[in-house]
Design a protein around this motif. Structure first.
Motif, mmCIF file in Angstrom:
data_model
loop_
_atom_site.group_PDB
_atom_site.id
_atom_site.type_symbol
_atom_site.label_atom_id
_atom_site.label_comp_id
_atom_site.label_asym_id
_atom_site.label_seq_id
_atom_site.Cartn_x
_atom_site.Cartn_y
_atom_site.Cartn_z
ATOM 1 N N GLY A 18 109.631 -61.971 98.188
ATOM 2 C CA GLY A 18 109.365 -60.684 97.552
ATOM 3 C C GLY A 18 108.572 -60.789 96.268
ATOM 4 O O GLY A 18 108.612 -59.896 95.431
ATOM 5 N N GLY A 19 107.847 -61.880 96.097
ATOM 6 C CA GLY A 19 107.063 -62.102 94.889
ATOM 7 C C GLY A 19 107.800 -62.882 93.820
ATOM 8 O O GLY A 19 107.219 -63.251 92.806
ATOM 9 N N ALA A 20 109.082 -63.147 94.018
ATOM 10 C CA ALA A 20 109.877 -63.839 92.994
ATOM 11 C C ALA A 20 109.504 -65.312 92.854
ATOM 12 O O ALA A 20 109.704 -65.902 91.789
ATOM 13 C CB ALA A 20 111.358 -63.712 93.296
ATOM 14 N N ASP A 21 108.972 -65.921 93.914
ATOM 15 C CA ASP A 21 108.503 -67.312 93.835
ATOM 16 C C ASP A 21 107.106 -67.276 93.221
ATOM 17 O O ASP A 21 106.101 -67.350 93.896
ATOM 18 C CB ASP A 21 108.503 -67.951 95.221
ATOM 19 C CG ASP A 21 108.099 -69.417 95.196
ATOM 20 O OD1 ASP A 21 107.951 -69.983 94.105
ATOM 21 O OD2 ASP A 21 107.930 -69.984 96.293
ATOM 22 N N CYS B 92 100.976 -56.882 82.908
ATOM 23 C CA CYS B 92 101.104 -57.752 84.088
ATOM 24 C C CYS B 92 99.873 -58.629 84.262
ATOM 25 O O CYS B 92 98.747 -58.137 84.169
ATOM 26 C CB CYS B 92 101.270 -56.909 85.345
ATOM 27 S SG CYS B 92 102.777 -55.933 85.361
ATOM 28 N N PRO B 93 100.088 -59.900 84.526
ATOM 29 C CA PRO B 93 98.964 -60.776 84.856
ATOM 30 C C PRO B 93 98.268 -60.281 86.121
ATOM 31 O O PRO B 93 98.859 -59.546 86.917
ATOM 32 C CB PRO B 93 99.629 -62.132 85.099
ATOM 33 C CG PRO B 93 100.937 -62.055 84.406
ATOM 34 C CD PRO B 93 101.352 -60.613 84.491
ATOM 35 N N TYR B 94 97.038 -60.686 86.310
ATOM 36 C CA TYR B 94 96.274 -60.290 87.491
ATOM 37 C C TYR B 94 97.058 -60.573 88.756
ATOM 38 O O TYR B 94 97.612 -61.659 88.917
ATOM 39 C CB TYR B 94 94.931 -61.030 87.515
ATOM 40 C CG TYR B 94 94.125 -60.736 88.750
ATOM 41 C CD1 TYR B 94 93.474 -59.516 88.873
ATOM 42 C CD2 TYR B 94 94.047 -61.643 89.785
ATOM 43 C CE1 TYR B 94 92.734 -59.222 90.003
ATOM 44 C CE2 TYR B 94 93.333 -61.361 90.929
ATOM 45 C CZ TYR B 94 92.674 -60.155 91.031
ATOM 46 O OH TYR B 94 91.957 -59.856 92.155
ATOM 47 N N ALA B 95 97.124 -59.604 89.653
ATOM 48 C CA ALA B 95 97.802 -59.716 90.947
ATOM 49 C C ALA B 95 99.279 -60.091 90.791
ATOM 50 O O ALA B 95 99.817 -60.872 91.565
ATOM 51 C CB ALA B 95 97.073 -60.689 91.854
ATOM 52 N N TRP B 96 99.947 -59.517 89.808
ATOM 53 C CA TRP B 96 101.372 -59.788 89.559
ATOM 54 C C TRP B 96 102.158 -59.438 90.803
ATOM 55 O O TRP B 96 102.181 -58.316 91.249
ATOM 56 C CB TRP B 96 101.822 -58.955 88.367
ATOM 57 C CG TRP B 96 103.225 -59.175 87.919
ATOM 58 C CD1 TRP B 96 104.216 -58.250 87.934
ATOM 59 C CD2 TRP B 96 103.793 -60.358 87.359
ATOM 60 N NE1 TRP B 96 105.384 -58.789 87.419
ATOM 61 C CE2 TRP B 96 105.140 -60.075 87.058
ATOM 62 C CE3 TRP B 96 103.297 -61.633 87.089
ATOM 63 C CZ2 TRP B 96 105.994 -61.023 86.496
ATOM 64 C CZ3 TRP B 96 104.155 -62.565 86.529
ATOM 65 C CH2 TRP B 96 105.478 -62.254 86.238
ATOM 66 N N PRO B 97 102.862 -60.421 91.403
ATOM 67 C CA PRO B 97 103.493 -60.198 92.699
ATOM 68 C C PRO B 97 104.791 -59.397 92.689
ATOM 69 O O PRO B 97 105.253 -58.953 93.730
ATOM 70 C CB PRO B 97 103.776 -61.623 93.190
ATOM 71 C CG PRO B 97 103.916 -62.431 91.949
ATOM 72 C CD PRO B 97 102.972 -61.794 90.958
ATOM 73 N N LEU B 98 105.384 -59.170 91.531
ATOM 74 C CA LEU B 98 106.664 -58.469 91.487
ATOM 75 C C LEU B 98 106.536 -56.962 91.424
ATOM 76 O O LEU B 98 107.531 -56.256 91.382
ATOM 77 C CB LEU B 98 107.511 -58.973 90.317
ATOM 78 C CG LEU B 98 108.076 -60.376 90.475
ATOM 79 C CD1 LEU B 98 108.694 -60.866 89.176
ATOM 80 C CD2 LEU B 98 109.112 -60.403 91.591
ATOM 81 N N LYS B 99 105.335 -56.440 91.424
ATOM 82 C CA LYS B 99 105.152 -54.969 91.386
ATOM 83 C C LYS B 99 104.846 -54.446 92.755
ATOM 84 O O LYS B 99 104.309 -55.036 93.595
ATOM 85 C CB LYS B 99 104.036 -54.572 90.439
ATOM 86 C CG LYS B 99 104.363 -54.825 88.999
ATOM 87 C CD LYS B 99 105.453 -53.923 88.501
ATOM 88 C CE LYS B 99 105.717 -54.125 87.035
ATOM 89 N NZ LYS B 99 106.885 -53.498 86.549
#
Length: 64
Positions: A31-34, A57-64
Motif C-alpha cells: 500500500g505504499g508503506a514500503d 510530499c516528495p515526488y510520487a509519494w506512494p502513501l497518498k
C-alpha cells in the motif's frame, strides 16, 4: 489539487503495514508503506517517513 503534506494519515497507513515482509508490486509495495521497495516495511522506511514528516510530499509519494 490540494497541497500534499506528509502527515498523520500517511503514518496511519504506514503503521498498518509495519513489519510486513511480503511487499511487492502485486500489493503496491504494501500500500505504499514500503517506501524504499525493499520487500519489507521496516526502520529504513520509517526513516524516510520521518525525514518527510510535515513537509510537502516528495515526488510520487506512494502513501497518498
Amino acid at each position: 489539487g490540494p497541497l500534499c503534506v506528509v502527515n498523520l494519515e500517511d503514518f496511519a497507513q504506514f503503521a498498518f503495514y509495519w513489519l510486513e515482509n511480503i511487499c511487492d508490486p502485486a500489493n503496491n509495495w504494501c500500500g505504499g508503506a514500503d517506501l524504499n521497495t525493499s520487500g519489507a516495511v521496516d526502520a529504513d522506511d520509517f526513516a524516510i517517513l520521518y525525514n518527510a514528516w510535515l513537509n510537502v510530499c516528495p515526488y510520487a509519494w506512494p502513501l497518498k
